[in-house]
Design an enzyme around this catalytic site. Structure first.
Site, PDB file in Angstrom:
ATOM      1  N   ARG A  16       0.825  13.695   6.467  1.00 34.44           N
ATOM      2  CA  ARG A  16      -0.105  14.499   5.474  1.00 34.44           C
ATOM      3  C   ARG A  16      -0.894  13.736   4.585  1.00 34.44           C
ATOM      4  O   ARG A  16      -1.966  14.114   4.469  1.00 34.44           O
ATOM      5  CB  ARG A  16       0.553  15.820   4.751  1.00 34.44           C
ATOM      6  CG  ARG A  16       0.955  16.833   5.556  1.00 34.44           C
ATOM      7  CD  ARG A  16       1.993  17.827   4.998  1.00 34.44           C
ATOM      8  NE  ARG A  16       3.392  17.166   4.818  1.00 34.44           N
ATOM      9  CZ  ARG A  16       4.219  17.323   4.028  1.00 34.44           C
ATOM     10  NH1 ARG A  16       4.124  18.658   3.355  1.00 34.44           N
ATOM     11  NH2 ARG A  16       5.332  17.019   3.824  1.00 34.44           N
ATOM     12  N   ASN A 376     -23.446 -24.632 -27.433  1.00 35.63           N
ATOM     13  CA  ASN A 376     -24.100 -23.375 -27.425  1.00 35.63           C
ATOM     14  C   ASN A 376     -24.853 -23.733 -25.904  1.00 35.63           C
ATOM     15  O   ASN A 376     -25.221 -24.845 -25.607  1.00 35.63           O
ATOM     16  CB  ASN A 376     -25.470 -23.597 -28.328  1.00 35.63           C
ATOM     17  CG  ASN A 376     -26.199 -22.316 -28.236  1.00 35.63           C
ATOM     18  OD1 ASN A 376     -25.937 -21.247 -28.680  1.00 35.63           O
ATOM     19  ND2 ASN A 376     -27.394 -22.719 -27.754  1.00 35.63           N
TER      20      ASN A 376
HETATM   21  C1  UD1 Z   1      13.457  17.169   0.923  1.00 35.74           C
HETATM   22  C2  UD1 Z   1      14.593  18.174   0.898  1.00 35.74           C
HETATM   23  C3  UD1 Z   1      14.424  19.462   0.148  1.00 35.74           C
HETATM   24  C4  UD1 Z   1      13.733  19.198  -1.190  1.00 35.74           C
HETATM   25  C5  UD1 Z   1      12.784  18.298  -1.090  1.00 35.74           C
HETATM   26  C6  UD1 Z   1      12.118  17.680  -2.579  1.00 35.74           C
HETATM   27  C7  UD1 Z   1      16.157  17.764   2.733  1.00 35.74           C
HETATM   28  C8  UD1 Z   1      16.577  18.114   4.037  1.00 35.74           C
HETATM   29  N1  UD1 Z   1      15.316  18.470   2.112  1.00 35.74           N
HETATM   30  O1  UD1 Z   1      12.291  18.157   1.587  1.00 35.74           O
HETATM   31  O2  UD1 Z   1      15.231  20.208   0.078  1.00 35.74           O
HETATM   32  O3  UD1 Z   1      13.305  20.438  -1.817  1.00 35.74           O
HETATM   33  O4  UD1 Z   1      13.125  17.029  -0.292  1.00 35.74           O
HETATM   34  O5  UD1 Z   1      11.044  16.878  -2.518  1.00 35.74           O
HETATM   35  O6  UD1 Z   1      16.499  16.653   2.303  1.00 35.74           O
HETATM   36  N2  UD1 Z   1      12.891  10.550   4.703  1.00 35.74           N
HETATM   37  C9  UD1 Z   1      13.457   9.322   5.380  1.00 35.74           C
HETATM   38  N3  UD1 Z   1      13.779   9.712   6.827  1.00 35.74           N
HETATM   39  C10 UD1 Z   1      13.977  10.560   7.176  1.00 35.74           C
HETATM   40  C11 UD1 Z   1      13.327  12.062   6.713  1.00 35.74           C
HETATM   41  C12 UD1 Z   1      12.865  11.704   5.257  1.00 35.74           C
HETATM   42  O7  UD1 Z   1      13.591   8.203   4.993  1.00 35.74           O
HETATM   43  O8  UD1 Z   1      14.382  10.809   8.450  1.00 35.74           O
HETATM   44  C13 UD1 Z   1      12.398  10.190   3.504  1.00 35.74           C
HETATM   45  C14 UD1 Z   1      11.058  10.524   3.403  1.00 35.74           C
HETATM   46  O9  UD1 Z   1      10.234   9.319   3.423  1.00 35.74           O
HETATM   47  C15 UD1 Z   1      10.724  10.716   1.733  1.00 35.74           C
HETATM   48  C16 UD1 Z   1      11.991  11.529   1.484  1.00 35.74           C
HETATM   49  O10 UD1 Z   1      12.963  11.349   2.434  1.00 35.74           O
HETATM   50  O11 UD1 Z   1      10.638   9.818   0.689  1.00 35.74           O
HETATM   51  C17 UD1 Z   1      12.055  13.107   1.552  1.00 35.74           C
HETATM   52  O12 UD1 Z   1      11.748  13.542   3.019  1.00 35.74           O
HETATM   53  P1  UD1 Z   1      10.660  14.661   3.219  1.00 35.74           P
HETATM   54  O13 UD1 Z   1      10.558  15.007   4.672  1.00 35.74           O
HETATM   55  O14 UD1 Z   1       9.534  14.402   2.091  1.00 35.74           O
HETATM   56  O15 UD1 Z   1      11.527  15.906   2.774  1.00 35.74           O
HETATM   57  P2  UD1 Z   1      11.226  17.397   2.308  1.00 35.74           P
HETATM   58  O16 UD1 Z   1      10.781  18.088   3.692  1.00 35.74           O
HETATM   59  O17 UD1 Z   1       9.910  17.325   1.104  1.00 35.74           O
END
Ligand code: UD1
Ligand code: CA
Length: 453
Positions: A16, A376
């Site tokens: 996004r 200067n």
């Molecule tokens: C996650 C939480 C959600 C919480 C939210 C808070 C889970 C399943 N959900 O959701 O409950 O409210 O964060 O912000 O954990 N990442 C990886 N590898 C992956 C997936 C994600 O490294 O396979 C990392 C992303 O880079 C990011 C973080 O984990 O830094 C969170 O991932 P994101 O996909 O943003 O999780 P949310 O859907 O926001």
């Protein structure tokens, strides 16, 4: 006592953001968002940090460098639980592991410390930080049973009733390493996103009769997860306010905090005034009684006391007491400016030392030069430091007087107390105390008329 270990999740692409740059490398003010997360962990006493990287991992690794102790690579992004599994050997089974997300730059060391305290005091296997939101949409919800933790449900898996819950998972947790390792083995991906959710580990632990705690935080801003450029701007605004307030509480005057951008590592002493439109970045230090701005950019520079910088740009420069810079001056890297110096309008200084009491008042370029005291510079002086291939130095002794529009063809030395006549192009050294005139002599042709007149 076992070490405090931290896993920072940073493998996601951040679709996004609509950017070719991986999400965690986007900047909030002068720093990458993941840097704030790593620093907060260190402030809270982290001994070892492992960053889980995946999307464009080579670039992310290179940019994070040795601010973490190791990297784990998650080749496919199969969920937050799967990401944590990649750090299995780092986490081991001793002590506690803190899990943070690389996209929450507003988290503070203070909150992480409170989390550790609450986790240890209650002897928990897992403690998650929650916060109450008026608009919880998008976040995982904390489902409670008789007020104690039951499970976390992701937005996409939540029932209509669960979607009404305002208490959300911030994505900040501490786990007992051994219990986390066991629960990760039992994770399944039978959910709406077919992902291995880290959040399910807490439910697994609870079902085994282990203690799972929730620490409710009060400042929702700390947990703003950055998913878009819009949220990046929101985070920048909050960070800017936080930093500016810190300086104002310390006695720095900031005339218009909404329009002043100061990086987190900048040090400013009390009674300095920062005027609007000023950006101060990196490891900059500013002394007391300075007036900075309006409209200046200062990066990685050291400014002593009682200095004025007006509408100028300073990059890796040093400026000593009682000196004035600008308006419209440009100090480039490795410029060292002494005390009581004047660097005036449309002056550029690069890789040069300018000693005390010297005046470079207008329209002048000083590059690769060593300039003594009380020199200067006349308007329009140029040190000619580059022959198209190599750079050469110019040396100017104390009390020298450089006439207007002098070109100093380096390598060249103008000795102490010497003068150059206005309009001179100086190609060899000027001895101490002498006047050098290096220009065509003026010839007046009397009764001159244009040929065709
Ligand atoms: C996650 C939480 C959600 C919480 C939210 C808070 C889970 C399943 N959900 O959701 O409950 O409210 O964060 O912000 O954990 N990442 C990886 N590898 C992956 C997936 C994600 O490294 O396979 C990392 C992303 O880079 C990011 C973080 O984990 O830094 C969170 O991932 P994101 O996909 O943003 O999780 P949310 O859907 O926001
Ligand atoms: Ca997120």
């Amino acid at each position: 006592m076992s070490k405090t270990k931290v896993v920072v999740l940073a493998a996601g692409q951040g679709t996004r953001m609509k950017s070719k740059v991986p999400k965690v490398l986007h900047k909030v003010l002068d720093k990458k968002m993941i840097d704030y997360v790593i620093e907060a962990a260190k402030e809270a006493g982290a001994d070892e940090i492992c960053a889980v990287v995946g999307h464009q991992s080579a670039m992310v690794k290179a940019m994070i460098g040795d601010s973490v102790s190791e990297f784990a690579v998650q080749k496919e992004q199969l969920g937050t639980g799967h990401a944590v599994m990649q750090a299995e050997s780092f986490m081991g089974t001793d002590g506690d592991v803190l899990v943070l997300c690389g996209d929450t730059p507003l988290i503070t060391g203070k909150t992480i410390k409170e989390l550790f305290d609450s986790h240890r005091k209650d002897g928990n296997s897992a403690t998650v930080v929650s916060v109450m939101l008026d608009d919880p949409s998008g976040y995982g919800r904390i489902v409670r049973n008789n007020n104690s933790f039951d499970k976390i449900v992701e937005q996409k898996d939540a029932s209509d009733e669960e979607k009404e819950i305002k208490e959300i998972n911030t994505g900040v947790y501490v786990f007992k390493a051994s219990d986390l390792a066991e629960s990760l083995k039992e994770l399944k991906n039978d959910n709406a996103q077919n992902e291995y959710y880290l959040t399910d580990c807490l439910e697994i632990m609870k079902n085994k009769g282990l203690n799972v705690g929730v620490m409710i935080a009060d400042d929702e801003n700390e947990f703003l997860g950055i998913n878009s450029k819009l949220q990046l701007a929101q985070a920048t605004k909050i960070m800017k306010k936080r930093i500016n307030e810190y300086h104002m509480v310390n006695g720095v005057t900031i005339e218009d905090p909404d329009n002043t951008y100061i990086g987190k590592d900048v040090v400013i002493k009390p009674d300095t005034v920062i005027l609007p439109g000023t950006v101060i970045e990196g490891k900059t230090e500013i002394g007391t009684d300075c007036i900075i701005g309006p409209n200046s950019r200062i990066t990685n520079s050291i400014i002593k006391d009682c200095v004025t910088v007006q509408a100028s740009v300073l990059l890796s420069a040093e400026v000593d007491n009682y000196t004035t810079i600008g308006p419209f001056a440009y100090l480039r890297p490795n410029s060292k400016i002494g005390e009581h110096v004047k660097i005036g309008d449309f002056v550029e200084i690069k890789n040069s030392t300018i000693d005390d009491g010297t005046k470079v008042s207008h329209l002048t370029y000083v590059g690769d030069s060593d300039v003594g005291k009380n020199v200067n510079f006349g308007c329009g002086t140029v040190t000619v430091n580059y022959d198209g291939k190599n750079k050469f130095r110019t040396t100017i002794g104390d009390n020298a007087f450089i006439g207007c529009n002098t070109n100093l063809i380096a390598p060249v030395t103008v000795k102490e107390n010497a003068f150059t006549a206005a309009g001179s192009t100086i190609t060899f050294d000027v001895p101490e105390g002498s006047l050098s005139i290096a220009r065509a002599k003026q010839v007046n042709k009397p009764d001159w008329r244009r040929v065709n007149e």
